[in-house]
Motif scaffolding. Structure first.
Motif, PDB file in Angstrom:
ATOM      1  N   CYS A 147       0.838  -1.193   0.000  1.00 39.29           N
ATOM      2  CA  CYS A 147       0.000   0.000   0.000  1.00 39.29           C
ATOM      3  C   CYS A 147       0.872   1.242   0.000  1.00 39.29           C
ATOM      4  O   CYS A 147       2.061   1.179   0.297  1.00 39.29           O
ATOM      5  CB  CYS A 147      -0.933   0.028   1.213  1.00 39.29           C
ATOM      6  N   VAL A 148       0.256   2.365  -0.356  1.00 39.79           N
ATOM      7  CA  VAL A 148       0.887   3.689  -0.238  1.00 39.79           C
ATOM      8  C   VAL A 148      -0.123   4.618   0.420  1.00 39.79           C
ATOM      9  O   VAL A 148      -1.329   4.449   0.266  1.00 39.79           O
ATOM     10  CB  VAL A 148       1.356   4.270  -1.599  1.00 39.79           C
ATOM     11  N   ILE A 149       0.394   5.587   1.150  1.00 36.32           N
ATOM     12  CA  ILE A 149      -0.454   6.573   1.813  1.00 36.32           C
ATOM     13  C   ILE A 149      -0.629   7.760   0.869  1.00 36.32           C
ATOM     14  O   ILE A 149       0.346   8.281   0.327  1.00 36.32           O
ATOM     15  CB  ILE A 149       0.176   7.049   3.145  1.00 36.32           C
ATOM     16  N   ILE A 150      -1.868   8.189   0.683  1.00 37.31           N
ATOM     17  CA  ILE A 150      -2.160   9.342  -0.160  1.00 37.31           C
ATOM     18  C   ILE A 150      -2.277  10.552   0.755  1.00 37.31           C
ATOM     19  O   ILE A 150      -3.008  10.523   1.747  1.00 37.31           O
ATOM     20  CB  ILE A 150      -3.470   9.129  -0.958  1.00 37.31           C
ATOM     21  N   THR A 151      -1.515  11.604   0.428  1.00 35.40           N
ATOM     22  CA  THR A 151      -1.473  12.785   1.292  1.00 35.40           C
ATOM     23  C   THR A 151      -1.748  14.059   0.513  1.00 35.40           C
ATOM     24  O   THR A 151      -1.543  14.128  -0.693  1.00 35.40           O
ATOM     25  CB  THR A 151      -0.095  12.923   1.973  1.00 35.40           C
ATOM     26  N   THR A 152      -2.174  15.088   1.245  1.00 35.55           N
ATOM     27  CA  THR A 152      -2.355  16.419   0.670  1.00 35.55           C
ATOM     28  C   THR A 152      -0.980  17.045   0.453  1.00 35.55           C
ATOM     29  O   THR A 152       0.046  16.485   0.865  1.00 35.55           O
ATOM     30  CB  THR A 152      -3.161  17.326   1.617  1.00 35.55           C
TER      31      THR A 152
END
Length: 70
Positions: free
Chosen positions: A36-41
Motif C-alpha cells: 500500500c501507499v499513503i495518499i497525502t495532501t
C-alpha cells in the motif's frame, strides 16, 4: 518472546499526492515491494490509503492507469 506491533510493523512509509496517476502508483508499489501507499495532501496530511485490493479493483474494472487516484 512477546511480539509487539512495533516489532513487526513497516516503518518505510511511502506517500503520494492524489494527482498521481495509477500507473505511477502501481509501479511505485511494485518496485518497492509495497502492499500500500499513503495518499497525502500537499501539506503531507494523510487522506487515504491505496492498497493491493484497490489495485485489483483497477484491473477488474478496466480502469485506465493514466487516471489519477484523486
Amino acid at each position: 518472546m512477546t511480539l509487539t506491533l512495533e516489532s513487526i510493523m513497516t516503518t518505510h512509509i511511502v506517500t503520494l499526492p492524489p494527482q498521481t496517476s495509477l500507473d505511477v502508483v502501481l509501479k511505485t508499489m511494485s518496485s518497492q515491494g509495497l502492499s500500500c501507499v499513503i495518499i497525502t495532501t500537499n501539506e503531507n496530511i494523510p487522506i487515504g490509503i491505496f492498497t493491493e485490493y484497490d489495485a485489483l479493483k483497477v484491473v477488474a474494472n478496466h480502469i485506465s492507469t493514466t487516471t489519477s487516484i484523486h
